[in-house]
Scaffold this motif. Structure first.
Motif, PDB file in Angstrom:
ATOM      1  N   VAL A 259      -1.013  -4.178   4.578  1.00 32.81           N
ATOM      2  CA  VAL A 259      -0.098  -2.736   4.247  1.00 32.81           C
ATOM      3  C   VAL A 259       0.718  -3.485   3.043  1.00 32.81           C
ATOM      4  O   VAL A 259       0.905  -2.960   1.945  1.00 32.81           O
ATOM      5  N   LEU A 260       1.569  -4.604   3.532  1.00 32.28           N
ATOM      6  CA  LEU A 260       2.695  -5.192   2.509  1.00 32.28           C
ATOM      7  C   LEU A 260       2.234  -5.671   1.440  1.00 32.28           C
ATOM      8  O   LEU A 260       2.641  -5.619   0.449  1.00 32.28           O
ATOM      9  N   GLU A 261       0.926  -6.162   1.563  1.00 35.19           N
ATOM     10  CA  GLU A 261       0.570  -6.783   0.416  1.00 35.19           C
ATOM     11  C   GLU A 261       0.023  -5.860  -0.700  1.00 35.19           C
ATOM     12  O   GLU A 261       0.082  -6.081  -1.778  1.00 35.19           O
ATOM     13  N   ASN A 262      -0.621  -4.666  -0.209  1.00 36.45           N
ATOM     14  CA  ASN A 262      -0.897  -3.621  -1.209  1.00 36.45           C
ATOM     15  C   ASN A 262       0.327  -2.856  -1.472  1.00 36.45           C
ATOM     16  O   ASN A 262       0.421  -2.359  -2.563  1.00 36.45           O
ATOM     17  N   LEU A 263       1.553  -2.803  -0.672  1.00 30.75           N
ATOM     18  CA  LEU A 263       2.697  -2.086  -1.067  1.00 30.75           C
ATOM     19  C   LEU A 263       3.431  -2.734  -1.984  1.00 30.75           C
ATOM     20  O   LEU A 263       4.237  -2.262  -3.000  1.00 30.75           O
ATOM     21  N   MET A 264       3.663  -4.353  -2.121  1.00 26.90           N
ATOM     22  CA  MET A 264       4.539  -4.853  -2.838  1.00 26.90           C
ATOM     23  C   MET A 264       3.881  -5.101  -4.270  1.00 26.90           C
ATOM     24  O   MET A 264       4.663  -5.420  -5.396  1.00 26.90           O
ATOM     25  N   GLY A 265       2.544  -5.291  -4.455  1.00 31.04           N
ATOM     26  CA  GLY A 265       2.016  -5.706  -5.792  1.00 31.04           C
ATOM     27  C   GLY A 265       1.538  -4.517  -6.674  1.00 31.04           C
ATOM     28  O   GLY A 265       1.713  -3.380  -6.284  1.00 31.04           O
ATOM     29  N   PHE A 266       1.025  -4.773  -7.938  1.00 35.88           N
ATOM     30  CA  PHE A 266       0.908  -3.786  -8.953  1.00 35.88           C
ATOM     31  C   PHE A 266      -0.509  -3.478  -8.762  1.00 35.88           C
ATOM     32  O   PHE A 266      -1.086  -2.564  -9.653  1.00 35.88           O
ATOM     33  N   ASP A 267      -1.677  -4.059  -8.024  1.00 37.05           N
ATOM     34  CA  ASP A 267      -2.780  -3.674  -7.734  1.00 37.05           C
ATOM     35  C   ASP A 267      -3.111  -2.659  -6.795  1.00 37.05           C
ATOM     36  O   ASP A 267      -3.146  -2.902  -5.582  1.00 37.05           O
ATOM     37  N   GLY A 268      -3.014  -1.482  -7.350  1.00 34.99           N
ATOM     38  CA  GLY A 268      -3.182  -0.101  -6.275  1.00 34.99           C
ATOM     39  C   GLY A 268      -2.082   0.533  -6.640  1.00 34.99           C
ATOM     40  O   GLY A 268      -1.713   0.934  -7.815  1.00 34.99           O
ATOM     41  N   ASP A 269      -1.370   0.701  -5.606  1.00 37.43           N
ATOM     42  CA  ASP A 269      -0.334   1.815  -5.767  1.00 37.43           C
ATOM     43  C   ASP A 269       1.278   1.212  -5.634  1.00 37.43           C
ATOM     44  O   ASP A 269       1.185   0.112  -4.922  1.00 37.43           O
ATOM     45  N   GLU A 270       2.027   1.679  -6.441  1.00 34.86           N
ATOM     46  CA  GLU A 270       3.502   0.973  -6.285  1.00 34.86           C
ATOM     47  C   GLU A 270       4.453   1.958  -6.518  1.00 34.86           C
ATOM     48  O   GLU A 270       4.172   3.223  -6.623  1.00 34.86           O
ATOM     49  N   PHE A 271       5.811   1.587  -6.513  1.00 35.47           N
ATOM     50  CA  PHE A 271       6.781   2.701  -6.596  1.00 35.47           C
ATOM     51  C   PHE A 271       7.190   2.854  -7.918  1.00 35.47           C
ATOM     52  O   PHE A 271       7.020   2.095  -8.963  1.00 35.47           O
ATOM     53  N   TYR A 272       7.313   4.341  -8.271  1.00 34.82           N
ATOM     54  CA  TYR A 272       7.784   4.718  -9.645  1.00 34.82           C
ATOM     55  C   TYR A 272       9.019   5.728  -9.254  1.00 34.82           C
ATOM     56  O   TYR A 272       9.127   6.393  -8.210  1.00 34.82           O
TER      57      TYR A 272
ATOM     58  N   ARG B 286     -10.289   4.145  12.591  1.00 34.31           N
ATOM     59  CA  ARG B 286     -10.433   3.186  13.842  1.00 34.31           C
ATOM     60  C   ARG B 286     -11.559   2.324  13.417  1.00 34.31           C
ATOM     61  O   ARG B 286     -11.655   0.922  13.663  1.00 34.31           O
ATOM     62  N   ASP B 287     -12.694   2.740  12.638  1.00 32.36           N
ATOM     63  CA  ASP B 287     -13.856   2.051  12.589  1.00 32.36           C
ATOM     64  C   ASP B 287     -14.063   1.320  11.306  1.00 32.36           C
ATOM     65  O   ASP B 287     -14.997   0.949  11.079  1.00 32.36           O
ATOM     66  N   MET B 288     -12.902   1.154  10.366  1.00 29.82           N
ATOM     67  CA  MET B 288     -13.102   0.603   9.298  1.00 29.82           C
ATOM     68  C   MET B 288     -12.040  -0.673   9.527  1.00 29.82           C
ATOM     69  O   MET B 288     -10.897  -0.530  10.049  1.00 29.82           O
ATOM     70  N   ALA B 289     -12.405  -1.816   8.727  1.00 25.47           N
ATOM     71  CA  ALA B 289     -11.764  -2.992   8.855  1.00 25.47           C
ATOM     72  C   ALA B 289     -10.564  -2.803   7.610  1.00 25.47           C
ATOM     73  O   ALA B 289     -10.653  -2.097   6.925  1.00 25.47           O
ATOM     74  N   TRP B 290      -9.505  -3.744   7.763  1.00 22.05           N
ATOM     75  CA  TRP B 290      -8.480  -3.586   6.856  1.00 22.05           C
ATOM     76  C   TRP B 290      -8.730  -3.647   5.433  1.00 22.05           C
ATOM     77  O   TRP B 290      -8.236  -3.085   4.665  1.00 22.05           O
ATOM     78  N   HIS B 291      -9.640  -4.787   5.504  1.00 21.41           N
ATOM     79  CA  HIS B 291      -9.987  -4.825   3.791  1.00 21.41           C
ATOM     80  C   HIS B 291     -10.726  -4.114   3.141  1.00 21.41           C
ATOM     81  O   HIS B 291     -11.002  -4.120   1.866  1.00 21.41           O
ATOM     82  N   ASP B 292     -11.410  -2.946   4.059  1.00 21.52           N
ATOM     83  CA  ASP B 292     -12.223  -1.981   3.626  1.00 21.52           C
ATOM     84  C   ASP B 292     -11.688  -0.775   3.236  1.00 21.52           C
ATOM     85  O   ASP B 292     -12.348   0.113   2.843  1.00 21.52           O
ATOM     86  N   CYS B 293     -10.605  -0.385   3.512  1.00 23.01           N
ATOM     87  CA  CYS B 293      -9.728   0.870   3.478  1.00 23.01           C
ATOM     88  C   CYS B 293      -8.571   0.668   2.683  1.00 23.01           C
ATOM     89  O   CYS B 293      -7.455   1.273   3.104  1.00 23.01           O
ATOM     90  N   VAL B 294      -8.562  -0.308   1.745  1.00 32.16           N
ATOM     91  CA  VAL B 294      -7.543  -0.226   0.853  1.00 32.16           C
ATOM     92  C   VAL B 294      -7.193   0.937   0.420  1.00 32.16           C
ATOM     93  O   VAL B 294      -5.721   1.306   0.086  1.00 32.16           O
ATOM     94  N   GLN B 295      -7.947   1.884  -0.182  1.00 31.71           N
ATOM     95  CA  GLN B 295      -7.554   3.235  -0.840  1.00 31.71           C
ATOM     96  C   GLN B 295      -7.009   4.155  -0.185  1.00 31.71           C
ATOM     97  O   GLN B 295      -6.583   4.920  -0.533  1.00 31.71           O
TER      98      GLN B 295
END
Length: 847
Positions: free
Chosen positions: A471-484, A813-822
């Motif tokens: 979660v933090l890896e996706n939260l902190m970077g610009f690849d995906g969603d970020e703060f505006y 529950r049935d999805m891995a962390w790296h498969d549910c980035v969206q």
């Protein structure tokens, strides 16, 4: 006649009469007594010696007087030399031209007769024939040789003055310092001096040699052929420039002179080509080394180079992707070519390679602490400035360099009209204790990021909540969603709860008030005021908009007790970090009283207390909830991990033992001791992977052994490993690592986000600390009325708001962390209902 007779009045009158009659006799008579060596003294007087006439001047004495005058007034010497050479050249040129003209006039008459016959016979070729005839005309008839004469004289004057100054210097050194040296030694010394101090020395020496060669050849040709000096100078130049020109020379002496000039010209042009080639090579080397100026504006300037640089470049490239790319300029003391090779290797990496996405990266070699070097990379026109600490230095030394870096930037900002740096300045520090020093120097200019402090907080949060690292890896970077942050006038007067469902493609998490204060997770009664800005989590700044507010949640409220009651925990830290004191104090704020922290590393127990105090910079550990257990061992040695035995400060066993399957959290740190001994990122990650594999194997065998002995089936915790190099990510899936923290990646993302927006330092700082709001992972059971309830994400978000929380995403529950980035952050289709399992994970932000 005696003296008295010559001086009498009558004698004077007779002398005057004789002078008027015959001047030559009187002059002769006046000179005769002057030549007498004896004189008769006056009557009654004593003998008197008359003044002697100075001896006649000789050529040597006159020459010495003239040279003394020239030495006192060198300008007169130069002027007289120029005048003499000028008149000599005119006289010589006149007589040589007259003789040559007479000879050529006769030849021309003969040639003109031939041309008349040819013109009568060949009308079509008459123009060519006339041209050939004109070429036979002597140069003197085509123009006066003034330019050649002045050029030769000017060259002689310049060279004469230079050689005279060098001769005076040599004479002065021999007289003043009584130094003994030969002419060759002095010439070698002066040439070495000029070659090392002036970049024009070699071309000027070559020019002087060429001038002497052309002049000497011209004199030789003029003497041997009898032509004019002006024509000989031009002919001598053609011999120097083109070796084949002398093939048409006739006469033995002329050919010898032409051959000598040609050989000299070949040497001159060989030297010229060598000098030109060397100059071009030096210029190319300077460009390759990154010494030229950067002409850019709106770029991101990175001062320094360390193990986070590539990750920062990647994040900036992602941020600029929507704009078609940007520009990153790097100024570092590292070699430009080595940095370019590092970037190229990262871009060409097949797995997890760096993606520039249209962003240009420009490298320059130089000292970023010097203002002149920073001005070469257009620091005034930069959009953001990132100052990175150097690798391989002690924390205090690296931070002291950053202090000087800030002072240099402040000095540059002082040259601006308002005395401020327009671009935000992000400074990376190694020790949190030095943060206040930078704030004291430049309180309004810099945003300070303490890398070790952020990594320590990340490791603690991720160790206690497996999966939070994703979660933090996706939260902190610009690849995906970020703060505006943006102002929405249509939301004025609404409460924060009422705007929870007003963005289809964003998740509001806070408010920036008009006075600049940022509030994350405001209270229920907080009202949006005029000029307030909404802090949201979105894919891009133009990817979301405010809807009409027509959505109304139909789900019933769910009043369940919170499931995050903290119990006693037992944790293990494998490895040693310099900021271990700060990590322990941070962890003490999270855990329940009576929790135990085991420290397994190679540092002797009796030295750990002193190392925790950081040589007196920190006090003793004053813990409220934690109990420290020390164990000595190497995390990559299997026998040291089989069973941990607690040891007191005197090196004696306390009787406490534990095995790896009993821990609630297990953290593998990138050992600073190994890094200080020269380990790089790949070596550190290799140690972490080896320790991870050993721990997983030991846990598996201990769980199986316990089940066979007692029939009790326990679940061992997943080890959390700190990874520095992003290229190691692909190996983690091979070893089935379920928990890891890309510490450098997350810190680089934080630095990049703060560089893009200074307000992110406050937002991210609160989310990564124990104080205020931070991300948590909760089960969906807390937000559903029953297992399998059908509800939309906005229904879950409204229920979370009733618990003073903000839901920002979820994981089935049935999805891995790296498969549910969206779905982890800002999930799509927030209005659509889905079936929630009680073991689904909801990502929230809560106090």
């Amino acid at each position: 006649a005696n003296q008295a007779t010559r001086d009498s009045p009558s004698t004077r009158r007779r002398g005057e009469a004789v002078m008027s009659g015959d001047k030559r006799k009187e002059a002769k008579g006046a000179e005769a007594p002057a030549d007498s060596k004896l004189s008769t003294p006056p009557k009654g007087g004593t003998e008197e010696r008359l003044p002697q006439k100075p001896p006649p001047s000789t050529f040597t004495s006159v020459f010495q007087e003239v040279m003394a005058t020239f030495k006192e007034r060198p300008g007169i010497a130069i002027l007289m030399t120029v005048v003499c050479i000028f008149y000599a050249a005119i006289i010589t040129g006149y007589y040589a031209s007259h003789h040559n003209m007479t000879r050529r006039l006769v030849e021309m008459q003969v040639e003109q007769q031939k041309l008349r016959k040819l013109n009568a016979e060949i009308l079509a070729g008459s123009y060519q024939c006339k041209a050939d005839a004109s070429e036979m005309m002597p140069e003197e008839t085509q123009g006066r040789p003034y330019i050649t004469t002045l050029t030769v004289l000017g060259g002689l004057v310049v060279l004469g003055k230079f050689l005279g100054a060098e001769a005076s210097l040599a004479k002065q050194k021999m007289q003043d310092y009584k130094m003994a040296f030969t002419a060759g030694d002095f010439v070698s010394y002066r040439l070495d001096y000029y070659f090392s101090t002036s970049k024009w020395a070699k071309p000027l020496v070559l020019l002087g040699v060429t001038f002497f060669l052309i002049l000497a050849g011209a004199v030789g040709l003029a003497v041997s052929k009898g032509g004019s000096l002006s024509a000989s100078v031009w002919e001598s130049w053609t011999f120097v420039a083109d070796p084949g020109t002398h093939a048409d020379s006739e006469g033995g002496m002329v050919r010898l002179v032409a051959f000598s000039i040609t050989i000299g010209g070949m040497l001159v042009f060989a030297l010229m080509i060598g000098i030109i080639s060397e100059s071009i090579g030096e210029k190319v080397d300077d460009l390759r080394k990154g010494k030229s100026r950067v002409i850019e504006s709106g770029h991101t300037l990175m001062l320094g180079w360390n193990d986070k640089s590539l990750a920062i470049i990647q994040q900036i490239a992602l941020a600029n992707e929507s704009e078609g790319g940007g520009c990153v300029v790097v100024l570092s003391e590292n070699d430009k070519e080595s940095m370019e090779e590092t970037l190229k290797a990262s871009v060409e990496c097949l797995q997890g390679g760096l993606r520039l996405l249209g962003t240009n990266v420009i490298f320059r070699s130089g000292n970023p602490l010097i203002e002149h070097e920073m001005l070469k990379v257009s620091v005034h026109s930069a959009r953001a400035i990132i100052c990175l600490s150097a690798d391989g230095e002690a924390a205090d030394d690296a931070d002291s360099r950053m202090v000087r870096q800030v002072l240099a930037l402040k000095g540059i900002a002082g040259s601006n009209p308002d005395g401020k740096m327009e671009a935000p300045v992000v400074v990376e520090l190694c020790d949190v204790d030095n943060k206040e020093l930078v704030k004291l120097i430049a309180p309004d200019m810099c945003e300070v990021i303490v890398a070790h402090d952020i990594i320590g907080r990340l490791m603690i949060q991720c160790a206690r909540q497996p999966g939070l690292a994703h979660v933090l890896e996706n939260l902190m970077g610009f690849d995906g969603d970020e703060f505006y942050i943006q102002n929405w006038p249509e939301l004025e007067g609404l409460s924060f709860d009422e705007i929870t469902c007003r963005f289809d493609d964003a998740v509001p998490i806070g408010v920036k008030t008009r006075d600049g204060k940022i509030i994350i997770n405001p209270s229920h009664d907080f009202k949006i005021q005029r000029e307030d800005e909404i802090l949201v989590l979105a894919e891009d700044n133009d990817s979301y908009c405010c809807n009409d507010g027509s959505f109304k949640s139909t789900a019933k409220s769910c009043a369940r007790s919170q499931d995050h009651v903290v119990d006693k925990e037992m944790m293990l830290f494998c490895g040693w970090r310099r900021d271990m004191y700060d990590m322990i104090m941070e962890l003490d704020q999270y855990v329940a009283p009576g929790s135990a922290l085991w420290l397994l590393n190679t540092v002797p127990v009796d030295q750990r207390a002193e190392m925790l105090r950081d040589q007196g910079n920190k006090g003793d550990l004053k813990l409220k909830n934690l109990v420290i257990k020390n164990a000595v061992g190497n995390a990559i040695v299997r026998r040291d991990l089989q069973k941990l035995v607690a040891i007191d400060e005197h090196g004696k066993e306390t009787g406490d033992t534990v095995t790896l399957e009993q821990f609630d959290s297990l953290l593998i740190l990138a050992d600073d001791l190994a890094i200080e001994r020269g380990a790089d990122m790949q070596s550190s990650d290799s140690r972490s992977l080896a320790s991870l594999l050993i721990i997983q194997d030991i846990q598996k065998s201990l769980v199986q052994q316990r089940f066979e002995e007692t029939g009790e089936r326990v679940v061992a915790c997943d080890p959390i490993s700190e990874i520095l190099d992003t290229r190691t990510r692909s190996l983690l899936r091979v070893v089935d690592c379920k928990g890891y923290v890309m510490s450098n990646q997350i810190v680089s993302a934080v630095i990049s986000q703060v560089a893009e927006c200074r307000d992110m330092n406050v937002v991210l700082g609160e989310l990564l600390s124990a104080e205020g709001n931070e991300p948590y992972l909760r089960t969906a059971w807390n937000y559903t009325s029953h297992d399998g309830e059908s509800a939309s994400f906005w229904d879950i978000a409204m229920r979370a708001r009733s618990r003073d929380e903000i839901a920002i995403g979820y994981k089935p529950r049935d999805m891995a962390w790296h498969d549910c980035v969206q779905l982890l952050l800002n999930p799509p289709n927030k209005r659509e209902k889905r079936v929630w399992n009680k073991d689904d994970t909801v990502v929230i932000i809560a106090p």
